[in-house]
Motif scaffolding. Structure first.
Motif, PDB file in Angstrom:
ATOM      1  N   UNK A 141      44.653  39.538  42.204  1.00 10.92           N
ATOM      2  CA  UNK A 141      45.940  38.974  41.841  1.00 10.92           C
ATOM      3  C   UNK A 141      45.865  37.448  41.902  1.00 10.92           C
ATOM      4  N   UNK A 142      46.812  36.755  41.237  1.00  9.56           N
ATOM      5  CA  UNK A 142      46.830  35.291  41.343  1.00  9.56           C
ATOM      6  C   UNK A 142      46.949  34.849  42.801  1.00  9.56           C
ATOM      7  N   UNK A 143      46.585  33.624  43.063  1.00  6.25           N
ATOM      8  CA  UNK A 143      46.541  33.095  44.428  1.00  6.25           C
ATOM      9  C   UNK A 143      47.843  33.349  45.176  1.00  6.25           C
ATOM     10  N   UNK A 144      47.685  33.764  46.432  1.00  9.75           N
ATOM     11  CA  UNK A 144      48.801  33.970  47.364  1.00  9.75           C
ATOM     12  C   UNK A 144      49.657  35.190  47.043  1.00  9.75           C
ATOM     13  N   UNK A 145      49.190  36.051  46.143  1.00 13.10           N
ATOM     14  CA  UNK A 145      49.927  37.282  45.861  1.00 13.10           C
ATOM     15  C   UNK A 145      49.187  38.470  46.465  1.00 13.10           C
ATOM     16  N   UNK A 146      49.900  39.278  47.207  1.00 14.63           N
ATOM     17  CA  UNK A 146      49.336  40.504  47.791  1.00 14.63           C
ATOM     18  C   UNK A 146      50.443  41.537  47.930  1.00 14.63           C
ATOM     19  N   UNK A 147      50.064  42.785  47.860  1.00 13.27           N
ATOM     20  CA  UNK A 147      50.986  43.882  48.150  1.00 13.27           C
ATOM     21  C   UNK A 147      50.829  44.262  49.618  1.00 13.27           C
ATOM     22  N   UNK A 148      51.959  44.396  50.297  1.00  9.15           N
ATOM     23  CA  UNK A 148      51.916  44.692  51.731  1.00  9.15           C
ATOM     24  C   UNK A 148      52.265  46.138  52.043  1.00  9.15           C
ATOM     25  N   UNK A 149      52.651  46.904  51.011  1.00  3.43           N
ATOM     26  CA  UNK A 149      53.095  48.285  51.237  1.00  3.43           C
ATOM     27  C   UNK A 149      52.047  49.309  50.816  1.00  3.43           C
ATOM     28  N   UNK A 150      50.792  48.897  50.694  1.00  2.00           N
ATOM     29  CA  UNK A 150      49.765  49.798  50.192  1.00  2.00           C
ATOM     30  C   UNK A 150      49.414  50.866  51.230  1.00  2.00           C
ATOM     31  N   UNK A 151      49.122  52.079  50.748  1.00  2.00           N
ATOM     32  CA  UNK A 151      48.785  53.183  51.643  1.00  2.00           C
ATOM     33  C   UNK A 151      47.335  53.152  52.096  1.00  2.00           C
ATOM     34  N   UNK A 152      46.481  52.487  51.318  1.00  2.00           N
ATOM     35  CA  UNK A 152      45.048  52.500  51.596  1.00  2.00           C
ATOM     36  C   UNK A 152      44.574  51.182  52.199  1.00  2.00           C
ATOM     37  N   UNK A 153      45.077  50.082  51.679  1.00  2.00           N
ATOM     38  CA  UNK A 153      44.577  48.764  52.033  1.00  2.00           C
ATOM     39  C   UNK A 153      45.752  47.843  52.357  1.00  2.00           C
ATOM     40  N   UNK A 154      45.780  47.313  53.547  1.00  2.00           N
ATOM     41  CA  UNK A 154      46.873  46.417  53.954  1.00  2.00           C
ATOM     42  C   UNK A 154      46.283  45.080  54.378  1.00  2.00           C
ATOM     43  N   UNK A 155      46.589  43.967  53.703  1.00  2.00           N
ATOM     44  CA  UNK A 155      47.289  43.937  52.412  1.00  2.00           C
ATOM     45  C   UNK A 155      46.318  44.196  51.267  1.00  2.00           C
ATOM     46  N   UNK A 156      46.875  44.491  50.088  1.00  2.00           N
ATOM     47  CA  UNK A 156      46.059  44.669  48.886  1.00  2.00           C
ATOM     48  C   UNK A 156      46.318  43.468  47.971  1.00  2.00           C
ATOM     49  N   UNK A 157      45.306  42.638  47.823  1.00  2.00           N
ATOM     50  CA  UNK A 157      45.437  41.432  46.998  1.00  2.00           C
ATOM     51  C   UNK A 157      44.744  41.598  45.652  1.00  2.00           C
ATOM     52  N   UNK A 158      44.513  42.846  45.240  1.00  2.00           N
ATOM     53  CA  UNK A 158      43.933  43.112  43.926  1.00  2.00           C
ATOM     54  C   UNK A 158      45.006  43.668  42.999  1.00  2.00           C
ATOM     55  N   UNK A 159      44.741  43.556  41.706  1.00  2.00           N
ATOM     56  CA  UNK A 159      45.697  43.991  40.688  1.00  2.00           C
ATOM     57  C   UNK A 159      45.413  45.420  40.254  1.00  2.00           C
ATOM     58  N   UNK A 160      46.462  46.140  39.919  1.00  2.00           N
ATOM     59  CA  UNK A 160      46.310  47.503  39.400  1.00  2.00           C
ATOM     60  C   UNK A 160      46.930  47.635  38.007  1.00  2.00           C
TER      61      UNK A 160
END
Length: 568
Positions: free
Chosen positions: A81-100
């Motif tokens: 993901x672009x800089x400083x963007x991450x998902x914090x609600x991921x079930x597998x990876x916390x945080x997930x800073x990759x794009x889906x």
């Protein structure tokens, strides 16, 4: 035997004639004549070795971009993901800073990452009349979510998730755009209801549809039901082996159609595919406009699938049963419709069916054995098959040139305006697995070029110059014209104008896919190389729901590149 589709034979005759007078073309035709299957068979081009995700879902947008997305619960993707963007609600990876999810630009062959917040695994979607992708459901934290993506040239545009949710969980459901711009969402895993977007908050719940529970079996072969909006405004719904004509306005089954012959199951996880064959607003020819009803005739085609028990055998015994070899066609507007069955050149499961601007159908991707599901398929179908619906039955199927990349479970394909088919995805594993043999997770994107894109046909290929309507908008029953250039016009060859609605593609099912052939009033020469074709717009929103369509001029079986118009 009468030739119902003479375009192919005209092309060969044309090349023969010109080879007599033009040495260079004569040489080209010698090559064509000796290797005609290679020309007719199309060819493949690798566009990107990796777009960072496996393209489970695809949607072409009217700004000539494609949105791809996967799922969020498979771990990190291969694009950040672009800089400083991450998902914090991921079930597998916390945080997930990759794009889906990525947005792909067709013209530049480039892409950028997008941020989808909740799990889109095995979800569904449709584009509304304003061109916005309405994307529904998924898994776990995404199962009731409604997401929007609006086409924009703003490089910061991204997914928007609504606060309002769906009535029911929609995992393996299907969507269909309706004439009033609502979207109907049907079914899902262990869900036997349908509902609409926008949601009617005054209702207490969704609507129960008994047909969905009646078609469920021990393998759940009623998922991702096939939906087709018919010209009379009713909905064709197919699940497992059965189909109904459904009045969604009054929540009423109008008719139950005959069961498709044979034992093969056709819905997920047995995963066949389906198309509504082109709707023709012409007064002659197959599926012609019916003066009595005021609507064109409509015929549904269902191809591929798997025998009963194939899913459980592949899962529990690792035995991959041969897939279905048959297609069925049902003229649903007949008073007493009967399935007409045909045999494909090879068995097919998990195969996408895509309408071409010519009115032909391509069957692409999938396998010859097994079913959908993780590790459940074997022996990939590398060869697409071209289906000629108006030809005599023995001549309808043509095997095309193969890809080198297996496209199995979780692959998808879409038609783009220049006439190519873009193909991506394939991940038959629970997580990304790049070392699995023989079917690793596939992140690449490739394009299949059908026969009509061959340079040999350049002289008979139209090119649209203008659509003579207000801001490329066409009203119902409006008389409008399309000007086009053409090097070699053949006045006795077939010329028509087709509209194609862009589909939402996932799990071998192209939701909302639709082609309408307009009535031609006249063709007027403007100069030695330019012409104007005058046509009448669609006659009803049930025939062509409001929204953005790709419009093509087809001459001698060769389509122009498409341009976007808005039907309203």
């Amino acid at each position: 035997m009468a030739i119902k589709n003479p375009s192919f034979f005209f092309i060969v005759s044309l090349l023969t004639l010109f080879s007599l007078f033009t040495p260079s073309l004569s040489a080209a035709f010698d090559v064509t004549r000796s290797n005609w299957a290679n020309v007719w068979g199309g060819y493949w081009v690798l566009l990107q070795p990796s777009i960072g995700i496996s393209a489970m879902h695809m949607q072409v947008l009217h700004n000539n971009k494609i949105i791809f997305f996967d799922r969020t619960d498979s771990g990190p993707s291969n694009i950040s993901l672009p800089a400083n963007k991450c998902r914090l609600n991921d079930e597998i990876l916390k945080p997930d800073c990759t794009s889906h999810s990525v947005l792909y630009d067709i013209a530049s062959n480039t892409f950028r990452p997008l941020m989808v917040l909740t799990d889109t695994w095995c979800s569904s979607g449709a584009v509304d009349r304003d061109g916005t992708l309405v994307q529904t459901g998924g898994y776990h934290n995404g199962e009731r979510v409604i997401r929007l993506f609006s086409p924009s040239d703003d490089e910061t545009s991204d997914w928007v998730e609504l606060k309002k949710s769906l009535w029911d969980r929609r995992w393996y459901a299907s969507n269909q755009i309706l004439p009033d711009n609502r979207i109907i969402i049907v079914g899902g895993r262990k869900v036997f209801t349908y509902e609409f977007y926008p949601k009617n908050e005054s209702l207490p719940s969704s609507y129960y549809l008994p047909f969905l529970i009646e078609t469920r079996d021990p393998e759940e072969n009623n998922l991702y039901p096939f939906l087709h909006l018919l010209p009379d405004g009713n909905l064709f719904i197919f699940a497992n082996r059965r189909s109904i004509l459904f009045d969604y306005v009054n929540n009423k089954v109008v008719k139950e159609f005959p069961v498709i012959p044979g034992n093969d199951k056709r819905s997920y996880p047995s995963t066949g595919s389906s198309v509504l064959l082109p709707l023709r607003l012409t007064l002659t020819g197959p599926y012609a406009y019916n003066l009595t009803s005021g609507f064109p005739e409509a015929e549904v085609m269902v191809c591929g699938g798997a025998p009963p028990g194939a899913f459980l055998k592949s899962q529990k015994e690792r035995v991959f049963v041969e897939a279905s070899t048959t297609c069925g066609r049902l003229k649903v507007t007949d008073p007493e419709p009967v399935w007409s069955m045909e045999v494909m050149p090879m068995p097919r499961v998990m195969t996408d069916m895509i309408l071409l601007p010519t009115g032909e159908v391509i069957l692409i991707n999938g396998a010859t054995n097994g079913t959908a599901g993780w590790e459940n398929g074997a022996n990939p179908n590398l060869n697409p098959v071209l289906y000629l619906p108006n030809q005599e039955p023995p001549l309808r199927f043509l095997v095309l040139n193969p890809s080198k990349i297996p496209r199995m479970y979780h692959s998808s394909a879409v038609l783009v305006p220049d006439g190519r088919i873009l193909v991506g995805g394939s991940n038959p594993h629970a997580r990304y697995n790049f070392t699995a043999y023989p079917y690793p997770t596939e992140l690449s994107l490739e394009a299949f070029y059908p026969h009509y894109l061959s340079p040999l046909f350049e002289s008979i290929r139209p090119s649209i110059l203008t659509v003579e309507s207000t801001e490329n908008r066409v009203s119902y029953n409006e008389v409008f014209s399309v000007t086009f250039s053409l090097a070699m016009f053949h006045p006795t060859a077939e010329l028509f104008v087709s509209l194609l609605y862009p589909s939402f593609a996932t799990h071998s099912w192209s939701m909302n896919q639709r082609m309408v052939v307009l009535k031609v009033l006249e063709v007027v020469p403007l100069s030695i190389l330019t012409y104007k074709v005058v046509v009448i717009g669609p006659n009803a929103a049930t025939v062509a729901p409001p929204g953005y369509y790709m419009i093509f001029v087809v001459h001698s079986g060769i389509p122009s590149p498409g341009v976007w118009i808005k039907v309203m």
